[in-house]
Design a protein around this motif. Structure first.
Motif, short mmCIF file in Angstrom:
data_model
loop_
_atom_site.label_atom_id
_atom_site.label_comp_id
_atom_site.label_asym_id
_atom_site.label_seq_id
_atom_site.Cartn_x
_atom_site.Cartn_y
_atom_site.Cartn_z
N ALA A 39 -30.92 8.43 -47.45
CA ALA A 39 -30.26 8.51 -45.93
C ALA A 39 -28.87 8.73 -45.79
N MET A 40 -28.95 9.90 -45.36
CA MET A 40 -27.98 10.45 -45.65
C MET A 40 -28.06 11.90 -44.07
N SER A 41 -26.78 11.54 -42.99
CA SER A 41 -26.69 12.47 -41.89
C SER A 41 -24.84 12.48 -41.55
N ARG A 42 -24.63 13.39 -40.81
CA ARG A 42 -23.36 13.67 -40.30
C ARG A 42 -23.76 12.56 -38.57
N MET A 43 -23.04 11.49 -38.48
CA MET A 43 -23.40 10.93 -36.87
C MET A 43 -21.81 11.16 -36.60
N ALA A 44 -21.87 12.55 -35.28
CA ALA A 44 -20.88 12.62 -34.94
C ALA A 44 -20.25 12.22 -33.89
N PRO A 45 -19.10 12.06 -33.07
CA PRO A 45 -18.79 11.30 -32.16
C PRO A 45 -19.38 11.20 -31.21
N ASP A 46 -19.43 12.14 -30.46
CA ASP A 46 -20.29 12.48 -29.42
C ASP A 46 -21.50 12.03 -29.51
N ASN A 47 -22.50 11.64 -30.77
CA ASN A 47 -23.81 11.22 -31.05
C ASN A 47 -24.38 10.04 -29.88
N ARG A 48 -25.23 10.61 -29.06
CA ARG A 48 -25.72 9.56 -27.60
C ARG A 48 -26.15 7.82 -28.47
N TYR A 49 -25.72 7.21 -29.80
CA TYR A 49 -26.73 6.57 -29.68
C TYR A 49 -25.58 5.84 -30.84
N ILE A 50 -24.08 5.96 -30.61
CA ILE A 50 -23.08 5.13 -30.91
C ILE A 50 -22.11 5.49 -29.96
N ILE A 51 -22.20 6.67 -28.54
CA ILE A 51 -21.11 6.89 -28.01
C ILE A 51 -20.67 5.20 -27.51
N SER A 52 -21.59 4.07 -27.42
CA SER A 52 -20.45 3.22 -26.41
C SER A 52 -19.55 2.78 -27.10
N GLY A 53 -19.49 2.70 -28.41
CA GLY A 53 -18.30 1.96 -29.35
C GLY A 53 -18.03 0.71 -29.44
N TRP A 54 -19.15 0.41 -29.93
CA TRP A 54 -19.46 -1.26 -29.64
C TRP A 54 -18.83 -1.74 -31.50
N ARG A 55 -19.80 -0.36 -31.82
CA ARG A 55 -20.05 -1.07 -33.30
C ARG A 55 -18.83 -0.63 -34.16
N SER A 56 -17.66 0.24 -33.68
CA SER A 56 -16.26 0.38 -34.00
C SER A 56 -15.34 -0.77 -33.64
N SER A 57 -15.88 -1.69 -32.77
CA SER A 57 -14.63 -3.26 -32.33
C SER A 57 -14.94 -4.36 -32.84
N ASP A 58 -13.48 -4.69 -33.41
CA ASP A 58 -13.19 -5.70 -34.30
C ASP A 58 -14.19 -6.38 -34.01
N ALA A 59 -15.06 -7.04 -32.82
CA ALA A 59 -16.84 -8.39 -33.35
C ALA A 59 -17.02 -7.80 -33.48
N PHE A 60 -17.82 -6.40 -34.13
CA PHE A 60 -18.51 -5.97 -34.63
C PHE A 60 -18.03 -5.37 -36.39
N PRO A 61 -17.41 -6.23 -37.49
CA PRO A 61 -16.76 -5.94 -38.42
C PRO A 61 -17.16 -5.25 -40.05
N ASP A 62 -18.55 -4.90 -39.92
CA ASP A 62 -19.30 -4.26 -40.92
C ASP A 62 -19.32 -3.19 -40.91
N GLY A 63 -19.33 -2.31 -38.63
CA GLY A 63 -19.70 -1.41 -38.84
C GLY A 63 -21.18 -0.53 -38.51
N LEU A 64 -21.23 0.64 -38.97
CA LEU A 64 -22.64 0.98 -38.44
C LEU A 64 -23.29 0.44 -39.68
N LEU A 65 -22.85 0.62 -41.14
CA LEU A 65 -24.03 0.00 -42.02
C LEU A 65 -24.62 -0.92 -42.63
N LEU A 66 -24.25 -2.18 -41.21
CA LEU A 66 -25.41 -3.43 -41.03
C LEU A 66 -25.53 -2.80 -39.95
N ASP A 67 -25.82 -2.43 -38.69
CA ASP A 67 -25.91 -1.69 -37.89
C ASP A 67 -27.16 -1.13 -38.14
N ALA A 68 -27.45 -0.16 -38.96
CA ALA A 68 -28.64 0.50 -40.12
C ALA A 68 -29.52 -0.13 -40.93
#
Length: 345
Positions: free
Chosen positions: A172-201
């Motif tokens: 599963a390979m793709s590029r999720m740009a900063p303005d991607n509507r599914y990630i634009i909220s930013g919580w996946r890159s916060s310190d409170a979510f330490p494992d990032g998009l790799l965990l979420d997906a």
């Protein structure tokens, strides 16, 4: 179970069961584009009564979208309503524990979006909450557990036609740009979510491996850190072995410039299956079958399973314990990248 089967099952039940009255917490893109369309397919079985979002304008816009229902900025006000049986929590995973705790304390059944929690500690606390309220249904919205392609592959394996499955590889390979509507909220890159998009997906893919090949007993994860807006880890390669003796790899990269691929390969003794998200090809010594995806990747089916569980008709198969096992494979492996981890599920 596909959408067609889900809808067929729901039709007669409209005459005998009261609709499950649901409140929605979180009015973001996942609620609008994934949950609401699924709920519409089960109209009569599930009734959306009220919605809540910390931004009032977003809550009001969602309420208008679904027909002018009530809306709130404070989830405590929604939870206080006696005409709501259950809540659908579609918030950032960093809020799953707090929202679930309050919903269960208010006597509401809970369907909460994956991943189960932001951290292993919160995930264990979520499991403790489920144990504390056994009279209430607690379910994780892992739609792949109810997706048509998983059900179809499970049936194919169970038939014995192709013999023992021994390997699964998924790119599963793709590029999720900063303005991607599914990630634009930013919580996946916060310190409170330490494992990032790799965990979420990643929990999606682990759930499928476990559904098809049994528990993952050993795994090694090599993560990548390319784009900070996707969190601490934005991709990686997971090599695994399962209790059935099968092995495989999950190559999940969400910062892949110029590469777009989503392909599952399942190898068995006398055949193989390939799925690209739309078309499933099953090949055996007897020939090839090609089938097109008939469902919405399991969203409607998971809501039906939730409603069935609340009505006492059937137990669901996506409890907090299952979601923790999905999550643990990723989180524990990320704690020591490149070191093989063992899991005693």
């Amino acid at each position: 179970m596909g959408v067609a089967r889900a809808m067929e099952s729901a039709v007669p039940e409209r005459e005998t069961l009261k609709p499950l009255r649901v409140g929605l917490l979180g009015c973001g893109v996942a609620a609008r584009e994934l949950h609401w369309p699924a709920l519409q397919k089960l109209a009569g079985r599930i009734q959306l009564v009220a919605v809540c979002n910390r931004t009032g304008a977003k809550a009001q816009a969602f309420a208008d979208l679904v027909g002018g229902i009530d809306w709130y900025e404070d989830w405590q006000q929604l939870l206080a309503r006696t005409d709501i049986d259950a809540v659908d929590i579609v918030l950032p995973a960093t809020l799953n524990l707090a929202a679930t705790r309050d919903a269960l304390a208010a006597g509401k059944h809970v369907l909460v979006e994956k991943p189960l929690a932001a951290t292993p500690a919160d995930a264990l606390a979520m499991q403790a909450l489920a144990d504390r309220y056994p009279q209430l249904v607690t379910m994780v919205a892992e739609n792949y557990r109810y997706a048509w392609f998983v059900e179809r592959l499970r049936a194919w394996i169970a038939s014995g036609e192709a013999g023992r499955p021994y390997a699964l590889h998924w790119n599963a390979m793709s590029r999720m740009a900063p303005d991607n509507r599914y990630i634009i909220s930013g919580w996946r890159s916060s310190d409170a979510f330490p494992d990032g998009l790799l965990l979420d997906a990643g929990v999606h893919y682990v759930a499928v491996v476990r559904a098809l090949l049994g528990e993952i007993t050993r795994a090694t994860l090599l993560p990548s850190r390319v784009q900070p807006h996707l969190g601490r880890f934005d991709g990686g390669s997971l090599q695994f072995q399962t209790e059935t003796g099968a092995h495989g790899s999950l190559n999940l990269y969400f910062s892949a410039v110029g590469s777009q691929e989503w392909r599952l390969q399942l190898l068995a003794e006398h055949g193989c299956a390939e799925y690209d998200g739309t078309c499933l090809r099953i090949r055996t010594l007897g020939g090839e079958t090609v089938e097109q995806r008939p469902d919405d990747d399991g969203y409607a089916a998971e809501f039906q399973a939730f409603a069935d569980a609340v009505a006492g008709k059937a137990a669901h198969r996506s409890g907090f314990d299952e979601a923790w096992r999905d999550m643990q494979v990723i989180s524990q492996s990320l704690a020591q990248p490149g070191v093989q981890q063992s899991f005693g599920f």
